[in-house]
Design an enzyme around this catalytic site. Structure first.
Site, PDB file in Angstrom:
ATOM      1  N   SER A 187       8.405  -4.217 -36.116  1.00 33.80           N
ATOM      2  CA  SER A 187       7.691  -2.604 -36.410  1.00 33.80           C
ATOM      3  C   SER A 187       6.803  -2.263 -36.694  1.00 33.80           C
ATOM      4  CB  SER A 187       8.329  -2.307 -37.408  1.00 33.80           C
ATOM      5  OG  SER A 187       8.176  -1.078 -37.715  1.00 33.80           O
ATOM      6  N   TYR A 200      10.703  -2.892 -45.993  1.00 34.45           N
ATOM      7  CA  TYR A 200      11.364  -2.993 -44.650  1.00 34.45           C
ATOM      8  C   TYR A 200      10.109  -3.973 -44.116  1.00 34.45           C
ATOM      9  CZ  TYR A 200      11.490  -1.683 -40.145  1.00 34.45           C
ATOM     10  OH  TYR A 200      12.260  -1.142 -38.694  1.00 34.45           O
TER      11      TYR A 200
END
Length: 307
Positions: A187, A200
């Site tokens: 990400s 995350y």
């Protein structure tokens, strides 16, 4: 005075080289067929099968469709049998390739023996480690996470352990054949401290570090290992945000990201996300860590996900 003059000249030269390198990198991304050429048969040349985790929906499903379009048979692994069957039928009808489905919940521990058995006889050329989860649908501080202990275990299993285990299953065959490609989906927020997405983001830092290490270890064996770090893609995880210049559809993101398979051990997958990555990394860390920024960021995401 001579010391100060040398200092300013050195700083200016460093700035020119630094930003010049970024401009050159952007120019190279504009023409991937010139700088990162892939023969038309590249994907089928590394193996007959592609394995995609989280392959029933979103980015994973888009990878399965695009790789089958390029002539590969695919194995899609996810926890939802109904979604897997729909995706498999779509691939078979659209591109006429073989599809194997494996039902597995990557938040659990006892799934890998069954996966390994399914994959053991296949000539696997590409592995896409796409499966991943957010601790919460919208960002929040760690201690505000509902069922925190459970979510910690699930995020580590799904975002971290799954990637390592799948690599350990597939890499021996790739090493023996002297060819293969592993794409680990990270990400864009792995590049910065990201309060309210802390767990995350930390899991995606692991993805990037493992990918870089594996590429160093197995490059000489003819294996490509790349971390692919998107920002906005319109999927269930992002609340199916309307695609725009920054938020891409899964199909568009996957199509462009596959052009940069030979672009190094890290790719943002698209030009717009590469530029966004530069902008995000230019934000001072102290700004990201302020309470005001965190509150505004949480509100912004909530509005985007649930307008």
């Amino acid at each position: 005075m001579e010391f100060l003059e040398l200092l300013f000249v050195s700083a200016g030269l460093f700035a020119v080289l630094f930003y010049g390198g970024k401009i050159v990198g952007l120019v190279m991304m504009l023409w991937p067929s010139i700088w990162y050429p892939l023969p038309g048969s590249f994907f089928t040349s590394v193996g007959q099968w592609a394995v995609i985790t989280g392959g029933s929906d979103g980015i994973g499903r888009a990878f399965a469709l695009e790789l089958s379009k390029k002539g590969m048979n695919v194995v899609i692994i996810s926890r939802n049998q109904e979604k897997l069957d729909r995706a498999a039928k779509d691939i078979e009808i659209t591109h006429g390739r073989k599809v194997k489905v494996v039902v597995a919940d990557f938040t659990e521990d006892d799934i890998y023996q069954r996966i390994e058995k399914t994959l053991s006889s296949l000539d696997i050329g590409i592995l896409v480690n796409n499966v991943g989860i957010l601790p919460t649908p919208t960002p929040c501080k760690l201690l505000e996470t509902t069922h925190l202990e459970q979510r910690i275990q699930q995020v580590i299993n799904c975002n971290v352990k799954a990637m390592v285990k799948m690599c350990s299953i597939v890499l021996p065959g790739m090493e023996k054949r002297g060819r293969g490609c592993i794409l680990n989906i990270s990400s864009g927020i792995a590049k910065i401290p990201c309060p309210t997405y802390t767990l995350y983001a930390a899991s995606k830092v692991f993805v990037e570090m493992l990918s870089q290490g594996l590429q160093a270890e197995y490059r000489s064996k003819g294996i490509i290992v790349q971390s692919v770090a998107p920002f906005g893609v319109s999927t269930a995880m992002t609340g199916y945000q309307k695609p725009d210049m920054v938020t891409l559809s899964p199909k568009e993101f996957v199509r462009t990201s596959l052009m940069y398979v030979k672009a190094g051990d890290l790719s943002h997958g698209t030009i717009s996300h590469t530029i966004l990555g530069w902008i995000v990394q230019a934000i001072p860390t102290w700004v990201l860590q302020t309470e005001a920024f965190q509150c505004n960021f949480m509100e912004f995401v909530k509005q985007k996900v649930d307008p």
